[in-house]
Scaffold this active site. Structure first.
Site, short mmCIF file in Angstrom:
data_model
loop_
_atom_site.label_atom_id
_atom_site.label_comp_id
_atom_site.label_asym_id
_atom_site.label_seq_id
_atom_site.Cartn_x
_atom_site.Cartn_y
_atom_site.Cartn_z
N HIS A 27 34.32 -114.24 -45.59
CA HIS A 27 33.99 -115.17 -44.52
C HIS A 27 33.31 -116.38 -45.13
CE1 HIS A 27 32.37 -116.73 -40.74
NE2 HIS A 27 33.28 -115.97 -40.15
N ASP A 71 37.85 -109.33 -37.96
CA ASP A 71 39.28 -109.04 -37.79
C ASP A 71 39.73 -107.74 -38.43
OD1 ASP A 71 40.08 -111.31 -36.33
OD2 ASP A 71 39.78 -112.52 -38.12
N1 ACO Z 1 40.53 -111.09 -50.59
C1 ACO Z 1 40.46 -111.33 -51.92
N2 ACO Z 1 39.78 -112.33 -52.48
C2 ACO Z 1 39.10 -113.14 -51.65
C3 ACO Z 1 39.12 -112.96 -50.26
C4 ACO Z 1 39.86 -111.88 -49.72
N3 ACO Z 1 39.94 -111.67 -48.40
N4 ACO Z 1 38.37 -113.92 -49.67
C5 ACO Z 1 37.89 -114.67 -50.66
N5 ACO Z 1 38.34 -114.20 -51.87
C6 ACO Z 1 37.98 -114.71 -53.18
C7 ACO Z 1 38.74 -115.99 -53.53
O1 ACO Z 1 39.97 -115.74 -54.15
C8 ACO Z 1 37.74 -116.68 -54.43
O2 ACO Z 1 37.83 -116.07 -55.69
P1 ACO Z 1 37.57 -116.96 -57.03
O3 ACO Z 1 36.14 -117.41 -56.95
O4 ACO Z 1 37.85 -116.03 -58.17
O5 ACO Z 1 38.54 -118.11 -56.96
C9 ACO Z 1 36.39 -116.31 -53.83
O6 ACO Z 1 36.61 -115.04 -53.17
C10 ACO Z 1 35.88 -117.32 -52.83
O7 ACO Z 1 36.93 -117.56 -51.89
P2 ACO Z 1 37.04 -118.82 -50.95
O8 ACO Z 1 38.44 -118.92 -50.42
O9 ACO Z 1 36.48 -120.01 -51.64
O10 ACO Z 1 36.05 -118.40 -49.79
P3 ACO Z 1 35.93 -119.10 -48.43
O11 ACO Z 1 34.57 -118.82 -47.97
O12 ACO Z 1 36.36 -120.50 -48.47
O13 ACO Z 1 37.03 -118.32 -47.55
C11 ACO Z 1 38.10 -117.01 -45.94
C12 ACO Z 1 36.77 -117.64 -46.41
C13 ACO Z 1 39.16 -118.13 -45.71
C14 ACO Z 1 37.85 -116.31 -44.61
C15 ACO Z 1 38.59 -116.02 -47.01
O14 ACO Z 1 37.60 -115.06 -47.27
C16 ACO Z 1 39.91 -115.35 -46.61
O15 ACO Z 1 40.98 -115.93 -46.84
N6 ACO Z 1 39.83 -114.12 -46.04
C17 ACO Z 1 41.02 -113.44 -45.60
C18 ACO Z 1 41.48 -113.98 -44.26
C19 ACO Z 1 40.56 -113.55 -43.14
O16 ACO Z 1 40.21 -112.38 -43.01
N7 ACO Z 1 40.23 -114.52 -42.29
C20 ACO Z 1 39.40 -114.28 -41.10
C21 ACO Z 1 38.09 -114.97 -41.22
S1 ACO Z 1 37.07 -114.57 -39.84
C22 ACO Z 1 37.65 -115.53 -38.57
O17 ACO Z 1 38.17 -116.57 -38.72
C23 ACO Z 1 37.51 -114.99 -37.21
#
Ligand code: ACO
Length: 431
Positions: A307, A365
């Site tokens: 998140h 989710d």
């Molecule tokens: N699975 C695996 N790796 C992940 C995940 C995940 N779900 N989420 C983040 N990471 C990793 C990224 O690859 C990144 O790794 P790195 O530093 O080696 O490059 C690191 O964690 C940081 O990730 P960001 O994308 O910069 O984190 P951000 O806070 O921007 O993203 C997000 C948040 C978009 C929700 C992300 O965690 C994601 O894509 N999750 C999966 C989709 C999801 O469940 N979305 C629902 C969110 S809740 C809502 O909207 C109601």
């Protein structure tokens, strides 16, 4: 206080602003005037774009408060309509307000009969969010431009009416989207049922066989709506505020919020969780899947994890897990293989260095899709019901935005394109 980065080294005075709780905020409004520079914050991760008294989130501690009340207490003691009132009005409704609000919602739950015609323009296999977005914006042609204009001339009563109408009509619209996609007769809201019961009635009733109210499922659905009702300045809410700052009507604002919510990184994630569980298949598939995630192969992510704000367990995820167990027990599905797979996947991820080091925890989710699927709601409708719930937050935020009269939303860019140049003389019709 900052200093100019040029030779003059003149001090720049930027005030600090204090919230009720949470970190202070630097007031950047004087920055360009004093220093001739803008701030750069792509994705607005470090920027407060507004002042709000609606929702407070502490992502480090896993805290979510609506108007000061913890989400756990609201989920246990309030109904979704109580929370919708709370978000918009600042206090939980008293007994009289509660009755009047619920009566108002019932009275406004119907859609203009002509709206049925809209659906005929859609292919039956359209994504439900496409239909929701389109028909919702179309409601403005039936219910006027109530709620906003550029000079804020609309009365608070008219604004109130728009917010009531939006919260009231969303379940009907959502259910009709589903019924149309299945070729089923459209079902009308039924007086005497709660908001959540009406959602399920309009989805599942047939003219000859009304849906039999199941209090456990209705309460579970109500709590799912509460858990999705608002979540601060997320992308869809920011969209609603941004679009609303132009003075456009509230139906168009909420339609824009629906479009933002549609994306798999936002509201579409619970649908993506089920696709992921189907792809993994059984617990035996977990090691291979986790390797793909760890190696960041093809951008594979563990959907329902991570998140932007929470760096600890999303408090809604724990509540959702509990509701999931209750619903599956009620339906005699306690040993659902998908639930077992989700539990194992969660346990594996929570003990995995990749997730620990990045502070990735389950979000709201991760379990909601399993619950909704078990209740018989198809996955393409998950985001639609997320939108039904979030409408309570969107309208509250839209009203708050208008009342604060912020002026039109207008971020800037750090320009990295070509400097000024002339179109080549040889180019164009005269060339
Ligand atoms: N699975 C695996 N790796 C992940 C995940 C995940 N779900 N989420 C983040 N990471 C990793 C990224 O690859 C990144 O790794 P790195 O530093 O080696 O490059 C690191 O964690 C940081 O990730 P960001 O994308 O910069 O984190 P951000 O806070 O921007 O993203 C997000 C948040 C978009 C929700 C992300 O965690 C994601 O894509 N999750 C999966 C989709 C999801 O469940 N979305 C629902 C969110 S809740 C809502 O909207 C109601």
């Amino acid at each position: 206080m900052l200093c100019k980065a040029d030779d003059s080294a003149q001090p720049i005075h930027l005030d600090s602003m204090e919230g009720q709780i949470g970190p202070d905020v630097v007031d950047m409004r004087g920055l360009y005037k004093q220093a001739g520079v803008f701030s750069y914050d792509p994705g607005f991760a470090n920027t407060a774009a507004c002042q709000s008294a609606i929702t407070y989130i502490d992502g480090e501690e896993g805290i979510l408060l609506h108007r000061g009340y913890p989400i756990e207490q609201l989920c246990e003691k309030a109904s979704f309509t109580d929370v919708a009132w709370l978000l918009s009005h600042g206090e939980l409704p008293d007994a009289r307000q509660k009755v009047r609000f619920e009566q108002g919602l019932m009275a406004e739950a119907h859609l203009h009969e002509q709206i049925r015609n809209f659906f005929n323009g859609f292919r039956r296999d359209s994504h439900p969010m496409a239909m929701l977005c389109g028909t919702l914006a179309g409601l403005s042609s039936f219910y006027g431009n109530q709620g906003a204009d550029q000079r804020h001339r609309i009365t608070p009563e008219e604004r109130e009416m728009s917010t009531l109408r939006l919260v009231a009509k969303m379940p009907t619209l959502a259910a009709w989207v589903y019924r149309y996609s299945r070729g089923l007769p459209l079902i009308y809201p039924r007086p005497g049922l709660s908001y959540a019961e009406n959602c399920l009635h309009m989805l599942f009733s047939m003219p000859e066989a009304p849906w039999a109210v199941n209090p456990v499922l209705a309460r579970a659905f109500d709590r799912i709506l509460i858990l999705h009702a608002d979540h601060g300045q997320n992308v869809s809410t920011s969209t609603v505020r941004t679009v609303g700052s132009t003075g456009v009507n509230p139906f168009a604002c909420i339609a824009a919020g629906v479009a933002a919510l549609w994306g798999p990184a936002h509201g579409g994630a619970n649908e993506a969780v089920l696709d992921m569980l189907d792809e993994i298949g059984t617990v035996d598939g977990i090691p291979d899947f986790m390797n793909r995630v760890r190696n960041q192969k093809d951008g594979t992510r563990l959907m329902g994890f991570g998140h932007r704000v929470y760096k600890k367990l999303d408090p809604r995820a724990g509540l959702m897990r509990r509701i999931c167990h209750e619903v599956l027990a009620e339906l005699g599905m306690d040993h659902d293989p998908r639930l077992e797979l989700a539990l194992k996947l969660e346990e594996t991820a929570l003990n995995d260095e990749y997730f620990i080091s990045r502070r990735l925890y389950p979000n709201v989710d991760f379990y909601s899709g399993i619950i909704l699927r078990a209740m018989g709601i198809p996955s393409s409708m998950f985001t639609v019901f997320f939108a039904v719930a979030r409408t309570a937050g969107w309208v509250a935020q839209w009203k708050e935005m208008l009342e604060s009269r912020p002026g039109i939303s207008r971020p800037r860019a750090l320009y990295v394109g070509p400097t000024r140049r002339d179109v080549p003389p040889s180019y164009g019709v005269e060339g």
